[in-house]
Scaffold this motif. Structure first.
Motif: not given
Length: 497
Positions: A239-264
């Motif tokens: 779209d010629d009427n729009l400006v797009f910006v993408s820059e590195p952020g600090i929002t961190y995505q993760y998976l958390i493991f429960n250490f009370r689980d005998p497998i994990l």
């Protein structure tokens, strides 16, 4: 989707007011009282309405805001000088006594602010004169200035107990004041109207991502920041009427493991899961390349970030070997029976569900059967806070100080009272985290957090996935836009239209 865009493209275009910037948001702030602003939009808007003595700048470092100068007299004593021209929106001059009262109000049990705990290290706070505040801590505390940024300067009208009307008509010292707060919009007005900057900002509730984008094309709104459906990035770029910006952020995505689980709790299982997830593919296809792989809670923009941490490359052969070594052999080779089953909890938002399904499919390739359970946010968050999960996905927003590792991984912070929700425990790490809190010199503190990041990367209580980019799209003709790593709306201070 193409037909929808074409239809709207033929409609009559509306136009937002010249001196007003219209910004659609996904959810309304729950309050404009900074003492209770725990959700992201409440925090972002109150930061425009109120000042703190200290703010965190674009480099993720504390600097003066209401304070014109900050002196560290020793490791426990700080001296702050106020800007002499600082006034509340009602015209009353701000004095050092207002800062002292604000602190007392935040920690007042009658107020019950959720931020009160951030100021527990303060032993005394005194107004030395009308412009000077002296704060003494009970012990050295390295994150003190970052934590102090949570303390907004309040007028006595805020009340103790809290004045109910203050949350909708707050009186602050910031660059904007409140005009209107309703269930579907929040309108702010600039205090200093000199120059040709926009005079008002109208935040309007638009929950659907496609609708937000269509409104931008229709000129019914002016700017989207971190509310753009990433699959629509190609449409924005065309779209010629729009400006797009993408820059590195600090929002961190993760998976958390429960250490009370005998497998994990078995480190080989956690390593196997790490090697079985193809982050590069998820970033490319689910996130439209608007993210970068993570190895630490701290982003590369953080001065404490350690490079060269252990990286878990996508390697199915290695993942299967690790599971075999953990004693969890595949019962039927390439047959349908799994090695074991795990439950994966997440919110029911589209992006969280898409991620869960992608991870489920990838872990299936190494013989792990994942049962995805999605919940509305409140229910999911309650399970997360109480450690009621095996695996869960999450995001951390606005990480600035490495003391976040204490909150999340110290064995003194187990859920439900604390944020160590996976019940991870490591004596060496505990000792390092305690030292990191009381070491104030960067040169001595950094090696501590180098080792902290190394331990966490090796032991994987959290599986680091990626840092999300900050993504914005706005209409041409808008100038002065500046992206902040934490996704704040401070760019509104200097924006033109």
């Amino acid at each position: 989707m193409f037909i929808m865009f074409t239809f709207y493209g033929c409609a009559k275009l509306s136009k937002t007011p010249k001196n007003t910037l219209v910004v659609p948001i996904e959810a309304m702030p729950t309050t404009l009282d900074p003492r209770f602003a725990t959700d992201a939009y409440s925090q972002w808007l109150t930061s425009l309405i109120f000042d703190s003595l200290v703010r965190v700048n674009k480099n993720l470092e504390p600097e003066g805001e209401a304070a014109s100068s900050i002196q560290m007299l020793d490791e426990k004593t700080y001296l702050f000088s106020l800007h002499p021209d600082l006034v509340f929106h009602n015209g009353k001059r701000v004095t050092a006594e207002d800062v002292v009262w604000s602190y007392s109000n935040y920690v007042d049990p009658q107020v019950a602010s959720p931020f009160a705990a951030a100021f527990k290290k303060i032993r005394t706070i005194n107004a030395l004169d009308k412009d000077t505040i002296k704060i003494t801590l009970d012990q050295p505390f390295a994150p003190f200035l970052v934590d102090l940024s949570l303390l907004k300067i309040l007028p006595k009208e805020a009340g103790s107990p809290p004045n109910p009307s203050f949350s909708k008509a707050p009186i602050g010292t910031g660059p904007f004041k409140t005009v209107l707060l309703s269930q579907s919009s929040a309108e702010l007005e600039r205090v200093d109207k000199s120059g040709d900057r926009i005079e008002r900002v109208n935040f309007i509730l638009v929950q659907d991502a496609n609708t937000r984008f269509l409104k931008l094309k229709q000129r019914e709104v002016d700017l989207l920041q971190n509310t753009l459906d990433l699959h629509l990035i190609p449409e924005v770029k065309k779209d010629d009427n729009l400006v797009f910006v993408s820059e590195p952020g600090i929002t961190y995505q993760y998976l958390i493991f429960n250490f009370r689980d005998p497998i994990l709790k078995n480190i080989k299982v956690r390593h196997a899961i790490a090697h079985a997830i193809n982050r590069e593919m998820i970033i490319r296809f689910l996130l439209s390349n608007a993210a970068t792989e993570a190895t630490s809670l701290l982003s590369p923009q953080n001065k404490y970030f350690r490079s060269g941490l252990r990286h878990y490359s996508y390697d199915l052969v290695k993942a299967k070997k690790l599971l075999d070594e953990a004693g969890l052999k595949d019962p039927d080779g390439d047959g349908p029976l799994p090695r074991f089953k795990l439950e994966y909890k997440t919110s029911n938002s589209n992006d969280a569900t898409d991620l869960a399904q992608a991870i489920r499919d990838q872990l299936h390739s190494v013989g792990i059967e994942i049962n995805v359970r999605t919940y509305e946010w409140g229910t999911f968050y309650q399970d997360l806070k109480t450690g009621n999960f095996q695996i869960a996905s999450g995001r951390l927003v606005g990480i600035t100080d490495p003391d976040i590792y204490f909150d999340i991984f110290s064995s003194s912070r187990f859920a439900p009272e604390g944020r160590n929700r996976g019940y991870y425990s490591n004596k060496e790490l505990d000792d390092l985290l305690e030292r990191g809190r009381v070491t104030t010199l960067f040169e001595k503190r950094r090696p501590i957090y180098d080792k902290v990041q190394e331990i966490v990367a090796n032991e994987v209580p959290y599986l680091s996935l990626w840092y999300l980019n900050n993504v914005a799209a706005y209409r041409k003709g808008i100038s002065g836009y500046e992206m902040y790593p934490n996704g704040s709306y401070r760019f509104l201070i200097n924006i033109h239209k």
